[in-house]
Design a protein around this motif. Structure first.
Motif, PDB file in Angstrom:
ATOM      1  N   LEU A 157       0.833  -1.203   0.000  1.00 54.67           N
ATOM      2  CA  LEU A 157       0.000   0.000   0.000  1.00 54.67           C
ATOM      3  C   LEU A 157       0.869   1.255   0.000  1.00 54.67           C
ATOM      4  O   LEU A 157       0.607   2.206  -0.740  1.00 54.67           O
ATOM      5  CB  LEU A 157      -0.937  -0.001   1.210  1.00 54.67           C
ATOM      6  N   ILE A 158       1.908   1.263   0.819  1.00 54.09           N
ATOM      7  CA  ILE A 158       2.830   2.401   0.870  1.00 54.09           C
ATOM      8  C   ILE A 158       3.542   2.560  -0.462  1.00 54.09           C
ATOM      9  O   ILE A 158       3.696   3.672  -0.973  1.00 54.09           O
ATOM     10  CB  ILE A 158       3.812   2.251   2.042  1.00 54.09           C
ATOM     11  N   ARG A 159       3.947   1.465  -1.063  1.00 56.10           N
ATOM     12  CA  ARG A 159       4.609   1.503  -2.368  1.00 56.10           C
ATOM     13  C   ARG A 159       3.700   2.146  -3.423  1.00 56.10           C
ATOM     14  O   ARG A 159       4.174   2.809  -4.337  1.00 56.10           O
ATOM     15  CB  ARG A 159       5.002   0.084  -2.783  1.00 56.10           C
ATOM     16  N   GLU A 160       2.402   1.983  -3.258  1.00 55.20           N
ATOM     17  CA  GLU A 160       1.431   2.556  -4.200  1.00 55.20           C
ATOM     18  C   GLU A 160       1.022   3.979  -3.809  1.00 55.20           C
ATOM     19  O   GLU A 160       0.156   4.571  -4.448  1.00 55.20           O
ATOM     20  CB  GLU A 160       0.195   1.659  -4.284  1.00 55.20           C
ATOM     21  N   GLY A 161       1.632   4.522  -2.740  1.00 52.19           N
ATOM     22  CA  GLY A 161       1.377   5.910  -2.372  1.00 52.19           C
ATOM     23  C   GLY A 161       0.453   6.130  -1.187  1.00 52.19           C
ATOM     24  O   GLY A 161       0.141   7.270  -0.852  1.00 52.19           O
TER      25      GLY A 161
END
Length: 87
Positions: free
Chosen positions: A14-18
């Motif tokens: 989720l963090i990788r996707e912003g």
């Protein structure tokens, strides 16, 4: 819990996707370590997610940290190895 395993990887993706993520785990130390490893886009709220007070804290943290709540992911479980019928 999101301190390790599948929950941690969900947070990481989720963090990788912003996304900005509120991470929950029953183990306070594990939650803090996981959030620290994920960086500034993650904040921990440790505690038992079946406790209504912890749920209130999670919602408050989410709205304070991110400004809104878009999704909630329920990921809790314990893997025990053994015979199916023993469970």
């Amino acid at each position: 819990g999101a301190g390790k395993g599948i929950g941690l990887e969900i947070c990481r993706e989720l963090i990788r996707e912003g996304a900005r993520v509120v991470l929950n785990d029953l183990d306070e130390k594990l939650a803090a370590e996981a959030a620290r490893a994920l960086g500034p886009s993650c904040t921990p709220v440790p505690g038992d997610a079946s406790n209504p007070e912890i749920i209130r804290q999670l919602v408050h943290a989410g709205t304070s940290f991110t400004g809104r709540l878009d999704i909630a992911i329920a990921n809790a479980g314990i893997t025990l190895f053994g015979g199916f019928m023993e469970y």
